[in-house]
Design an enzyme around this catalytic site. Structure first.
Site, PDB file in Angstrom:
ATOM      1  N   ASP A 151      -6.621 -11.218 -10.522  1.00  0.00           N
ATOM      2  CA  ASP A 151      -5.341 -11.291 -11.429  1.00  0.00           C
ATOM      3  C   ASP A 151      -5.273 -10.215 -12.211  1.00  0.00           C
ATOM      4  OD1 ASP A 151      -3.487 -11.859 -13.520  1.00  0.00           O
ATOM      5  OD2 ASP A 151      -4.066 -13.986 -13.178  1.00  0.00           O
ATOM      6  N   CYS A 199      11.241  -3.053  -8.947  1.00  0.00           N
ATOM      7  CA  CYS A 199      12.484  -2.974  -8.170  1.00  0.00           C
ATOM      8  C   CYS A 199      13.599  -3.859  -8.574  1.00  0.00           C
ATOM      9  CB  CYS A 199      12.204  -3.161  -6.697  1.00  0.00           C
ATOM     10  SG  CYS A 199      11.375  -4.678  -6.172  1.00  0.00           S
ATOM     11  N   GLY A 218       0.692  -1.324  -0.024  1.00  0.00           N
ATOM     12  CA  GLY A 218       0.112   0.078  -0.075  1.00  0.00           C
ATOM     13  C   GLY A 218       0.922   1.265   0.104  1.00  0.00           C
ATOM     14  N   SER A 219       2.174   1.299  -0.054  1.00  0.00           N
ATOM     15  CA  SER A 219       2.928   2.354  -0.157  1.00  0.00           C
ATOM     16  C   SER A 219       2.562   3.546  -1.154  1.00  0.00           C
ATOM     17  CB  SER A 219       4.315   2.219  -0.185  1.00  0.00           C
ATOM     18  OG  SER A 219       4.902   1.302  -1.441  1.00  0.00           O
ATOM     19  N   LYS A 220       2.531   2.755  -2.493  1.00  0.00           N
ATOM     20  CA  LYS A 220       2.219   3.676  -3.454  1.00  0.00           C
ATOM     21  C   LYS A 220       0.477   4.350  -3.366  1.00  0.00           C
ATOM     22  CE  LYS A 220       5.786   1.546  -5.988  1.00  0.00           C
ATOM     23  NZ  LYS A 220       6.165   0.591  -4.729  1.00  0.00           N
TER      24      LYS A 220
END
Length: 487
Positions: free
Chosen positions: A175, A246, A128-130
């Site tokens: 998905d 990343c 949930g960071s972004k």
């Protein structure tokens, strides 16, 4: 110290840009990762949180691509390992987030014409960071669908969204490859932070490059190509798509982007990120992507590409929802009688519900009681197309005793609830979040027993004022041990 596979070293050496020296790259991978965090603009402001850290003896360095983000200099004082139990974190004032992962949201909104009606998709959202960064940047306006395939990670995503006071976001458990066919040309902007090999995380995860293989890289790149194609089809003409990972290998980055450009050569253009922030040229590729290596900005390795979709496929489809609909599924538009009841009750806390009346719905339970929810019409319509896991905010319960405000209303709209609040000191706030009752010296209860408890101006939750104590009404699943108030 991280063990780096020799196969990976031989592989990446062939792909390093000229200005990145292999020895410097390997040395950077072996260094511990700098800690970083982001102020949650829905609960605090950047300067206030910066002052809070500095008052605790920390020196902060601003992150160039995120105005509310900072690196922490631990050369003088080390952060505790359990920073998540620090009271301001539990209040949602900050999000512990790696600096490079703050780049995609910056790219998504940069020079992009969005509005309070825009729809966003975070295709692989957990933890949930972004999502929370985007919601804060939008000031809880617009609609965000936060999708996560992993059911185990969905709970953590939900917790972070609620902790940060996000109300414009619904959770989807699907998905990501189905969005292109299930919701064609639906979203104004899509963030695809794709599942990847994680090569850039070696400074945090010493095992990330231990068992590296090219076969794994190629295999996951096939999934990434499916996801980015799905994202393209789900994007409105004129929309914005950001692809990020990343990881470091071009097979998962440049090649995936090229796959998109090759599939739709006449309708996708690269939005160059060379000037996204001061110093961006250090990571910019010839195509206009950002390829961040661990030694570029002394952070995790990361890749970001930004695309704009043209209008050649036709006019953007309208979100065909009827804003006058009165019943959708289990929810019904709030009646005038129920609205008058909850609005009169909410005035006790200084909260006028009139601005959000159009989005208030009631849900009738089996026992005959009702709940009042804040729901976006677009979310309700979307749920009919592709089932959502969780959406909306429960604000009140209605039973024979009348309305009762809910915890999510207090943490999400705390700044609007200006009355019936009590400020707690550090020890009291700590005890409240541990689920304990708070004993008071003042034995004079306010006019209404229900009170909002705050710490440093941020709402913690609800309590019942019984004269000599506050009876704790914090939901049991939010009770925490080992809470600390000072770093």
């Amino acid at each position: 110290m991280a063990h780096i596979s020799e196969n990976f070293i031989q592989h990446i050496e062939q792909q390093l840009p000229d200005h990145i020296k292999l020895e410097e790259f390997i040395a950077a991978c072996q260094r511990p990762l700098r800690k970083s965090f982001r102020a949650n603009l829905l609960k605090t402001d950047t300067q206030a949180l910066q002052s809070l850290f500095e008052a605790e003896g920390y020196q902060l360095t601003p992150i160039p691509w995120c105005e509310e983000g900072f690196w922490v200099d631990e050369s003088h004082k080390t952060l505790p390992e359990n920073l998540g139990n620090w009271l301001p974190h539990l209040q949602g004032q900050l999000y512990i987030q790696e600096a490079s992962s703050m780049l995609p949201v910056k790219a998504l909104l940069h020079d992009f014409d969005y509005s309070s009606q825009s729809t966003f998709l975070d295709m692989a959202a957990a933890p949930g960071s972004k999502t929370t960064q985007l919601a804060a940047r939008l000031n809880n306006q617009g609609q965000i669908i936060a999708n996560e395939l992993s059911s185990t990670r969905l709970k953590g995503l939900s917790h972070n969204i609620q902790r940060c006071g996000v109300v414009n976001t619904a959770l989807s458990h699907n998905d990501g490859t189905i969005f292109g066919t299930a919701t064609p040309e639906y979203f104004d902007a899509i963030l695809l932070d794709a599942p990847c090999g994680g090569e850039g995380t070696v400074r945090k995860d010493e095992q990330a490059l231990n068992n590296w293989s090219l076969d794994k890289v190629v295999s996951i790149s096939e999934l990434q190509k499916e996801l980015i194609t799905s994202a393209y089809h789900a994007l409105k003409p004129g929309g914005r798509l950001v692809y990020s990972t990343c990881t470091l290998s071009q097979e998962e980055n440049h090649a995936v982007c090229q796959h998109l450009l090759t599939q739709f050569p006449d309708n996708v253009t690269i939005k160059p990120l060379n000037d996204l922030f001061e110093g961006a040229e250090k990571a910019a590729t010839s195509e206009g992507y950002l390829h961040v290596f661990p030694n570029t900005y002394d952070c995790e390795g990361f890749f970001v590409a930004c695309f704009d979709k043209g209008n050649a496929m036709g006019a953007a489809k309208e979100n065909n929802h009827n804003r006058t609909q009165t019943k959708v599924g289990k929810f019904s538009k709030i009646s005038d009688k129920n609205f008058e009841s909850v609005n009169s009750y909410s005035q006790i806390f200084g909260w006028d519900l009139s601005p959000i009346k159009a989005n208030l719905y009631t849900k009738t339970l089996r026992n005959g009681s009702e709940e009042v929810w804040l729901l976006d019409d677009a979310m309700l319509t979307f749920n009919n197309t592709l089932k959502l896991n969780r959406f909306g905010s429960k604000l009140f319960e209605l039973n024979k005793h009348g309305p009762k405000i809910q915890h999510q209303a207090i943490t999400s709209f705390g700044q609007e609830l200006t009355k019936q609040s009590i400020s707690l000191n550090e020890k009291q706030a700590q005890e409240y979040l541990q689920g304990r009752d708070i004993f008071l010296e003042d034995s004079s209860p306010p006019k209404h027993k229900e009170v909002i408890v705050r710490f440093n101006g941020v709402s913690l939750g609800l309590a019942k004022h019984l004269g000599n104590k506050l009876k704790n009404n914090l939901p049991r699943d939010l009770v925490r041990d080992n809470i600390f108030t000072q770093l």
